[in-house]
Motif scaffolding. Structure first.
Motif, short mmCIF file in Angstrom:
data_model
loop_
_atom_site.label_atom_id
_atom_site.label_comp_id
_atom_site.label_asym_id
_atom_site.label_seq_id
_atom_site.Cartn_x
_atom_site.Cartn_y
_atom_site.Cartn_z
N ARG A 97 0.79 -1.32 0.00
CA ARG A 97 -0.08 0.08 0.16
C ARG A 97 0.77 1.10 0.03
O ARG A 97 2.02 1.29 0.42
N SER A 98 0.31 2.43 -0.40
CA SER A 98 1.01 3.53 -0.18
C SER A 98 1.68 3.87 1.02
O SER A 98 2.66 4.74 1.04
N SER A 99 0.83 3.32 2.17
CA SER A 99 1.50 3.65 3.53
C SER A 99 2.77 2.69 3.74
O SER A 99 3.54 3.00 4.70
N GLY A 100 3.01 1.69 2.85
CA GLY A 100 4.01 0.86 3.09
C GLY A 100 3.74 -0.73 3.45
O GLY A 100 4.48 -1.52 3.64
N TYR A 101 2.58 -0.74 4.05
CA TYR A 101 2.17 -1.95 4.43
C TYR A 101 2.40 -2.95 3.34
O TYR A 101 1.87 -2.76 2.17
N THR A 102 2.61 -4.09 3.66
CA THR A 102 2.88 -5.37 2.80
C THR A 102 2.08 -6.75 3.13
O THR A 102 1.92 -6.75 4.47
N MET A 103 1.48 -7.38 2.08
CA MET A 103 1.13 -8.58 2.35
C MET A 103 1.51 -9.57 1.36
O MET A 103 1.71 -9.12 0.27
N TYR A 104 1.70 -10.91 1.65
CA TYR A 104 2.15 -12.00 0.91
C TYR A 104 1.42 -13.10 0.82
O TYR A 104 0.76 -13.35 1.79
N ALA A 105 1.35 -13.65 -0.33
CA ALA A 105 0.65 -15.07 -0.65
C ALA A 105 1.45 -16.05 0.43
O ALA A 105 2.69 -15.95 0.36
N ASP A 106 0.61 -16.80 0.70
CA ASP A 106 1.50 -18.01 1.73
C ASP A 106 2.62 -18.64 0.85
O ASP A 106 3.65 -19.07 1.48
N GLY A 109 8.27 -15.11 2.91
CA GLY A 109 9.58 -15.43 3.34
C GLY A 109 10.59 -15.69 2.27
O GLY A 109 11.69 -15.80 2.61
N ARG A 110 9.99 -15.71 0.90
CA ARG A 110 11.03 -15.67 -0.17
C ARG A 110 11.12 -14.39 -0.99
O ARG A 110 12.06 -14.31 -1.86
N CYS A 111 9.89 -13.72 -0.90
CA CYS A 111 9.78 -12.66 -1.75
C CYS A 111 9.52 -11.26 -1.13
O CYS A 111 9.18 -11.23 0.12
N THR A 112 10.15 -10.19 -1.63
CA THR A 112 9.99 -9.09 -0.81
C THR A 112 9.53 -7.92 -1.83
O THR A 112 10.16 -7.82 -3.04
N ILE A 113 8.31 -7.23 -1.56
CA ILE A 113 7.85 -6.25 -2.43
C ILE A 113 8.09 -4.96 -1.87
O ILE A 113 8.18 -4.85 -0.62
N SER A 114 8.75 -4.15 -2.72
CA SER A 114 9.12 -2.81 -2.27
C SER A 114 8.62 -1.66 -3.34
O SER A 114 8.33 -2.22 -4.55
N ARG A 115 8.69 -0.37 -3.02
CA ARG A 115 8.40 0.62 -4.02
C ARG A 115 9.09 1.80 -4.04
O ARG A 115 9.46 2.06 -3.11
N ASP A 116 9.36 2.44 -4.94
CA ASP A 116 9.90 3.73 -5.03
C ASP A 116 9.06 4.80 -5.73
O ASP A 116 8.75 4.96 -6.74
N ASN A 117 8.25 5.47 -4.48
CA ASN A 117 7.43 6.48 -5.08
C ASN A 117 7.95 7.64 -5.90
O ASN A 117 7.19 8.07 -6.92
N ALA A 118 9.07 8.04 -5.88
CA ALA A 118 9.79 9.02 -6.59
C ALA A 118 9.61 8.48 -8.08
O ALA A 118 9.74 9.34 -8.86
#
Length: 119
Positions: free
Chosen positions: A52-61, A65-74
């Protein structure tokens, strides 16, 4: 015209890593939730991870533990770092984003990037 363009897919051996990127371009006022989905041959498109725009993340089971989502808003870009890849991670990966452009807010999809994991 708003576009999402993915990159970073490819062929990798089991246990390896890949980093997917998805850049949004066009007349963008703001971007809300961004996400990655994947679709294996003959299967439905499934959610992999959201941020989310707040930085909250959620992953499929299946990827926790193997994947990381991130974002660069700029840069209006979302990433998916995938480690310890398994054969079952083979799929076309799509990014999705809730984008407000002018007075319209809607979901946009990228064209997809193929990830193939070999033994």
């Amino acid at each position: 015209q708003v576009q999402l363009v993915e990159s970073g897919g490819g062929l990798v051996q089991a246990g390896g890593s890949l980093r997917l990127s998805c850049a949004a371009s066009g007349r963008i006022f703001s971007i809300g939730t961004m996400a990655w989905y994947r679709q294996a041959p003959g299967k439905q498109r499934d959610l992999v991870a959201i941020i989310r725009s707040s930085g909250y993340t959620m992953y499929a089971d299946a990827v926790k533990g193997r994947c990381t989502i991130s974002r660069d808003n700029a840069k209006n870009t979302v990433y998916l770092q995938m480690n310890s890849l398994k054969l079952e991670d083979t799929a076309v990966y799509y990014c999705n984003a809730q984008i407000t452009s002018a007075d319209i807010s809607r979901d946009y999809w990228g064209q997809g990037t193929q990830v193939t994991v070999s033994s």
